[in-house]
Design a protein around this motif. Structure first.
Motif, PDB file in Angstrom:
ATOM      1  N   THR A   1       0.807  -1.199   0.000  1.00 49.36           N
ATOM      2  CA  THR A   1       0.000   0.000   0.000  1.00 49.36           C
ATOM      3  C   THR A   1       0.853   1.268   0.000  1.00 49.36           C
ATOM      4  O   THR A   1       0.325   2.346  -0.173  1.00 49.36           O
ATOM      5  CB  THR A   1      -0.944   0.019   1.213  1.00 49.36           C
ATOM      6  OG1 THR A   1      -0.168   0.033   2.399  1.00 49.36           O
ATOM      7  CG2 THR A   1      -1.890  -1.155   1.208  1.00 49.36           C
ATOM      8  N   GLY A   2       2.147   1.136   0.175  1.00 43.73           N
ATOM      9  CA  GLY A   2       3.014   2.297   0.159  1.00 43.73           C
ATOM     10  C   GLY A   2       2.993   3.020  -1.174  1.00 43.73           C
ATOM     11  O   GLY A   2       2.986   4.251  -1.232  1.00 43.73           O
ATOM     12  N   GLU A   3       2.948   2.251  -2.273  1.00 42.82           N
ATOM     13  CA  GLU A   3       2.915   2.856  -3.595  1.00 42.82           C
ATOM     14  C   GLU A   3       1.620   3.632  -3.803  1.00 42.82           C
ATOM     15  O   GLU A   3       1.616   4.713  -4.399  1.00 42.82           O
ATOM     16  CB  GLU A   3       3.061   1.792  -4.695  1.00 42.82           C
ATOM     17  CG  GLU A   3       4.395   1.095  -4.700  1.00 42.82           C
ATOM     18  CD  GLU A   3       4.450  -0.083  -3.726  1.00 42.82           C
ATOM     19  OE1 GLU A   3       3.407  -0.448  -3.136  1.00 42.82           O
ATOM     20  OE2 GLU A   3       5.547  -0.633  -3.544  1.00 42.82           O
ATOM     21  N   LYS A   4       0.509   3.097  -3.297  1.00 43.44           N
ATOM     22  CA  LYS A   4      -0.778   3.787  -3.412  1.00 43.44           C
ATOM     23  C   LYS A   4      -0.757   5.094  -2.636  1.00 43.44           C
ATOM     24  O   LYS A   4      -1.287   6.104  -3.097  1.00 43.44           O
ATOM     25  CB  LYS A   4      -1.912   2.903  -2.890  1.00 43.44           C
ATOM     26  CG  LYS A   4      -2.194   1.692  -3.722  1.00 43.44           C
ATOM     27  CD  LYS A   4      -3.302   0.890  -3.083  1.00 43.44           C
ATOM     28  CE  LYS A   4      -3.412  -0.485  -3.679  1.00 43.44           C
ATOM     29  NZ  LYS A   4      -4.392  -1.301  -2.975  1.00 43.44           N
ATOM     30  N   LEU A   5      -0.146   5.063  -1.480  1.00 43.95           N
ATOM     31  CA  LEU A   5      -0.084   6.267  -0.651  1.00 43.95           C
ATOM     32  C   LEU A   5       0.754   7.358  -1.320  1.00 43.95           C
ATOM     33  O   LEU A   5       0.360   8.521  -1.366  1.00 43.95           O
ATOM     34  CB  LEU A   5       0.490   5.925   0.717  1.00 43.95           C
ATOM     35  CG  LEU A   5       0.547   7.070   1.706  1.00 43.95           C
ATOM     36  CD1 LEU A   5      -0.835   7.615   1.992  1.00 43.95           C
ATOM     37  CD2 LEU A   5       1.207   6.608   2.977  1.00 43.95           C
ATOM     38  N   VAL A   6       1.892   6.974  -1.866  1.00 45.30           N
ATOM     39  CA  VAL A   6       2.735   7.937  -2.568  1.00 45.30           C
ATOM     40  C   VAL A   6       1.980   8.501  -3.771  1.00 45.30           C
ATOM     41  O   VAL A   6       1.994   9.717  -4.013  1.00 45.30           O
ATOM     42  CB  VAL A   6       4.071   7.290  -3.000  1.00 45.30           C
ATOM     43  CG1 VAL A   6       4.840   8.203  -3.934  1.00 45.30           C
ATOM     44  CG2 VAL A   6       4.907   6.952  -1.779  1.00 45.30           C
ATOM     45  N   ALA A   7       1.299   7.651  -4.506  1.00 45.78           N
ATOM     46  CA  ALA A   7       0.517   8.108  -5.663  1.00 45.78           C
ATOM     47  C   ALA A   7      -0.584   9.072  -5.224  1.00 45.78           C
ATOM     48  O   ALA A   7      -0.846  10.078  -5.897  1.00 45.78           O
ATOM     49  CB  ALA A   7      -0.087   6.915  -6.399  1.00 45.78           C
ATOM     50  N   TRP A   8      -1.223   8.782  -4.084  1.00 46.19           N
ATOM     51  CA  TRP A   8      -2.264   9.668  -3.572  1.00 46.19           C
ATOM     52  C   TRP A   8      -1.696  11.044  -3.261  1.00 46.19           C
ATOM     53  O   TRP A   8      -2.259  12.058  -3.652  1.00 46.19           O
ATOM     54  CB  TRP A   8      -2.913   9.056  -2.331  1.00 46.19           C
ATOM     55  CG  TRP A   8      -4.000   9.919  -1.771  1.00 46.19           C
ATOM     56  CD1 TRP A   8      -5.290  10.006  -2.219  1.00 46.19           C
ATOM     57  CD2 TRP A   8      -3.898  10.826  -0.682  1.00 46.19           C
ATOM     58  NE1 TRP A   8      -5.987  10.920  -1.467  1.00 46.19           N
ATOM     59  CE2 TRP A   8      -5.157  11.438  -0.513  1.00 46.19           C
ATOM     60  CE3 TRP A   8      -2.862  11.187   0.171  1.00 46.19           C
ATOM     61  CZ2 TRP A   8      -5.402  12.382   0.472  1.00 46.19           C
ATOM     62  CZ3 TRP A   8      -3.110  12.125   1.156  1.00 46.19           C
ATOM     63  CH2 TRP A   8      -4.362  12.709   1.301  1.00 46.19           C
ATOM     64  N   PHE A   9      -0.569  11.092  -2.551  1.00 43.88           N
ATOM     65  CA  PHE A   9       0.040  12.376  -2.218  1.00 43.88           C
ATOM     66  C   PHE A   9       0.458  13.137  -3.483  1.00 43.88           C
ATOM     67  O   PHE A   9       0.319  14.354  -3.555  1.00 43.88           O
ATOM     68  CB  PHE A   9       1.249  12.196  -1.297  1.00 43.88           C
ATOM     69  CG  PHE A   9       0.877  12.102   0.158  1.00 43.88           C
ATOM     70  CD1 PHE A   9       0.294  13.170   0.813  1.00 43.88           C
ATOM     71  CD2 PHE A   9       1.128  10.948   0.865  1.00 43.88           C
ATOM     72  CE1 PHE A   9      -0.045  13.098   2.155  1.00 43.88           C
ATOM     73  CE2 PHE A   9       0.793  10.855   2.209  1.00 43.88           C
ATOM     74  CZ  PHE A   9       0.209  11.930   2.858  1.00 43.88           C
ATOM     75  N   GLN A  10       0.951  12.427  -4.473  1.00 44.72           N
ATOM     76  CA  GLN A  10       1.350  13.090  -5.718  1.00 44.72           C
ATOM     77  C   GLN A  10       0.142  13.708  -6.425  1.00 44.72           C
ATOM     78  O   GLN A  10       0.247  14.789  -6.998  1.00 44.72           O
ATOM     79  CB  GLN A  10       2.049  12.098  -6.643  1.00 44.72           C
ATOM     80  CG  GLN A  10       3.422  11.694  -6.155  1.00 44.72           C
ATOM     81  CD  GLN A  10       4.030  10.576  -6.985  1.00 44.72           C
ATOM     82  OE1 GLN A  10       3.327   9.782  -7.602  1.00 44.72           O
ATOM     83  NE2 GLN A  10       5.348  10.505  -6.987  1.00 44.72           N
ATOM     84  N   GLN A  11      -0.992  13.031  -6.376  1.00 46.43           N
ATOM     85  CA  GLN A  11      -2.192  13.538  -7.035  1.00 46.43           C
ATOM     86  C   GLN A  11      -2.895  14.635  -6.237  1.00 46.43           C
ATOM     87  O   GLN A  11      -3.362  15.610  -6.798  1.00 46.43           O
ATOM     88  CB  GLN A  11      -3.177  12.388  -7.292  1.00 46.43           C
ATOM     89  CG  GLN A  11      -2.735  11.462  -8.382  1.00 46.43           C
ATOM     90  CD  GLN A  11      -2.662  12.185  -9.709  1.00 46.43           C
ATOM     91  OE1 GLN A  11      -3.586  12.883 -10.102  1.00 46.43           O
ATOM     92  NE2 GLN A  11      -1.554  12.023 -10.416  1.00 46.43           N
ATOM     93  N   VAL A  12      -2.967  14.464  -4.928  1.00 49.34           N
ATOM     94  CA  VAL A  12      -3.743  15.396  -4.110  1.00 49.34           C
ATOM     95  C   VAL A  12      -3.151  16.805  -4.141  1.00 49.34           C
ATOM     96  O   VAL A  12      -3.889  17.786  -4.126  1.00 49.34           O
ATOM     97  CB  VAL A  12      -3.918  14.863  -2.671  1.00 49.34           C
ATOM     98  CG1 VAL A  12      -2.656  15.033  -1.845  1.00 49.34           C
ATOM     99  CG2 VAL A  12      -5.092  15.536  -1.986  1.00 49.34           C
ATOM    100  N   VAL A  13      -1.851  16.938  -4.228  1.00 48.67           N
ATOM    101  CA  VAL A  13      -1.247  18.276  -4.273  1.00 48.67           C
ATOM    102  C   VAL A  13      -1.496  18.965  -5.613  1.00 48.67           C
ATOM    103  O   VAL A  13      -1.417  20.178  -5.707  1.00 48.67           O
ATOM    104  CB  VAL A  13       0.267  18.249  -3.954  1.00 48.67           C
ATOM    105  CG1 VAL A  13       0.504  17.762  -2.542  1.00 48.67           C
ATOM    106  CG2 VAL A  13       1.024  17.404  -4.955  1.00 48.67           C
TER     107      VAL A  13
END
Length: 106
Positions: A1-13
């Motif tokens: 799930t680490g990759e999903k979390l990083v992807a989320w942070f990249q998109q949310v900003v």
């Protein structure tokens, strides 16, 4: 799930560029929203990045750069460093630290 979390942070900003804060919490985490809001209103937080979450301490072996000597505070981690960090083959100091690090995602 680490990759999903990083992807989320990249998109949310990008998607929510105007937001001042982002929050990520596990499904079983209870957030005291009133207290969190009070903390987020502190002027010091408006001047740069801030982290809310667990801060733990750890030392690193000088010989192999492996983490060792964990603790919930610098004194506990310093004591653990003496016991948990392996001795160097050439003698001398076994590890450097302890240093603080962010543990968890909140």
């Amino acid at each position: 799930t680490g990759e999903k979390l990083v992807a989320w942070f990249q998109q949310v900003v990008v998607i929510h560029r105007e937001a001042k804060f982002f929050l990520k919490a596990d499904w079983d985490t209870w957030v005291h929203t009133v207290r969190l809001e009070a903390h987020l209103r502190q002027p010091a937080l408006l001047s740069g990045p801030a982290y809310f979450g667990n801060t733990l301490w750890c030392s690193y072996s000088v010989d192999d750069f492996q983490p060792c000597g964990y603790g919930f505070g610098p004194l506990q981690a310093h004591g653990a460093r003496k016991v948990e960090c392996p001795p160097l083959r050439r003698g001398g100091m076994r590890a450097v630290g302890p240093f603080p690090y962010a543990a968890g995602l909140f």
